[in-house]
Design an enzyme around this catalytic site. Structure first.
Site, PDB file in Angstrom:
ATOM      1  N   ASP A   8       0.794  -1.237   0.000  1.00 51.97           N
ATOM      2  CA  ASP A   8       0.000   0.000   0.000  1.00 51.97           C
ATOM      3  C   ASP A   8       0.835   1.301   0.000  1.00 51.97           C
ATOM      4  O   ASP A   8       0.605   2.185   0.838  1.00 51.97           O
ATOM      5  CB  ASP A   8      -0.958   0.003   1.206  1.00 51.97           C
ATOM      6  CG  ASP A   8      -1.940  -1.167   1.189  1.00 51.97           C
ATOM      7  OD1 ASP A   8      -1.926  -1.945   0.227  1.00 51.97           O
ATOM      8  OD2 ASP A   8      -2.714  -1.296   2.157  1.00 51.97           O
ATOM      9  N   LYS A 106      -6.971  -4.821  -3.189  1.00 51.76           N
ATOM     10  CA  LYS A 106      -7.678  -5.461  -2.070  1.00 51.76           C
ATOM     11  C   LYS A 106      -8.611  -4.463  -1.413  1.00 51.76           C
ATOM     12  O   LYS A 106      -8.438  -3.246  -1.575  1.00 51.76           O
ATOM     13  CB  LYS A 106      -6.668  -6.011  -1.049  1.00 51.76           C
ATOM     14  CG  LYS A 106      -5.757  -4.929  -0.474  1.00 51.76           C
ATOM     15  CD  LYS A 106      -4.670  -5.531   0.393  1.00 51.76           C
ATOM     16  CE  LYS A 106      -3.806  -4.455   1.014  1.00 51.76           C
ATOM     17  NZ  LYS A 106      -4.514  -3.590   1.974  1.00 51.76           N
ATOM     18  N   CYS A 151      -1.489  -3.304   7.555  1.00 53.30           N
ATOM     19  CA  CYS A 151      -1.420  -4.109   6.328  1.00 53.30           C
ATOM     20  C   CYS A 151      -0.099  -4.857   6.176  1.00 53.30           C
ATOM     21  O   CYS A 151      -0.084  -5.980   5.668  1.00 53.30           O
ATOM     22  CB  CYS A 151      -1.753  -3.251   5.120  1.00 53.30           C
ATOM     23  SG  CYS A 151      -3.508  -2.770   5.125  1.00 53.30           S
TER      24      CYS A 151
HETATM   25  C1  VGL Z   1      -4.358   0.184   5.968  1.00 53.37           C
HETATM   26  C2  VGL Z   1      -5.934   0.848   7.468  1.00 53.37           C
HETATM   27  C3  VGL Z   1      -6.917   0.770   6.513  1.00 53.37           C
HETATM   28  C4  VGL Z   1      -2.918  -0.136   5.711  1.00 53.37           C
HETATM   29  C5  VGL Z   1      -5.323   0.083   5.000  1.00 53.37           C
HETATM   30  O1  VGL Z   1      -2.488  -0.105   4.538  1.00 53.37           O
HETATM   31  O2  VGL Z   1      -2.196  -0.429   6.694  1.00 53.37           O
HETATM   32  N1  VGL Z   1      -4.673   0.547   7.198  1.00 53.37           N
HETATM   33  N2  VGL Z   1      -6.602   0.398   5.262  1.00 53.37           N
END
Ligand code: VGL
Ligand code: ZN
Length: 198
Positions: A8, A106, A151
């Site tokens: 991410d 995702k 994540c």
């Molecule tokens: C994430 C919270 C919500 C992350 C993704 O990438 O850690 N954290 N969505």
């Protein structure tokens, strides 16, 4: 075969983004420099529909960063982030995306969040990443990205549980650190035999 899994690395998790992680942008040059050392590079992209059930705004009366109970267990409610097609969902411009062999999206199911690159938070629905890695003969995973305690940690734990050798390079990650979540995640990863490098 060794894969670099970049979790991410998106605008919304960097300063100025909707769910900004302190120093999130700082890791991009380091990640770019690591890519040459790997056989495969995989990027993940948090990719939510508007009105996703992990957004506090979808639960009347709930503030961001509080916890609610979902059918699949406790779920932190987040500010709206990484909405499909938004600038916030784009990869950070400093990240080199040219080397990516695969991009795993995702969090598309409106009813289930997906921290891990392998499974949705229900722990049942697979993203297909394990199949891709196994199909390419990959045994060793190095994880970097955002955020360490959500994540990245969930991806690392799922990767180890599926038999991959997993290392997390902490200087190429940044954490949200919500009420001790970073220490908890580091402890869980250590307990699962995941290598943590400072
Ligand atoms: C994430 C919270 C919500 C992350 C993704 O990438 O850690 N954290 N969505
Ligand atoms: Zn998300």
């Amino acid at each position: 075969m060794k894969a670099l899994i970049v979790i991410d690395p998106q605008n919304d998790f960097c300063p100025g983004g909707a769910l900004a992680v302190a120093g999130g942008d700082e890791i991009m040059p380091r990640i770019n420099a690591m890519m040459a050392d790997f056989d495969l590079v995989v990027l993940t992209q948090d990719w939510h529909p508007a009105g996703h059930s992990s957004f506090a705004s979808s639960h009347s009366g709930s503030d961001p960063f509080t916890v609610t109970e979902m059918p699949y267990g406790p779920q932190v409610l987040w500010p709206d982030h990484c909405i499909q097609g938004s600038d916030g969902a784009l990869f950070h411009p400093a990240l080199n995306t040219d080397r990516a062999d695969a991009i795993i999206r995702k969090g598309m199911n409106p009813a289930v969040d997906s921290y891990s690159a392998f499974f949705e938070n229900d722990k049942v629905t697979a993203t297909g990443l394990a199949g891709f890695l196994n199909g390419r003969g990959c045994t060793d995973l190095t994880m970097v990205g955002l955020a360490t305690d959500y994540c990245v940690a969930w991806s690392a734990l799922d990767g180890a549980a599926q038999g991959f050798k997993v290392d997390v390079i902490l200087p190429a990650c940044r954490a949200i650190d919500l009420e001790g979540s970073l220490d908890a995640a580091l402890g869980e990863m250590r307990g699962a035999g995941i290598g943590l490098s400072e």
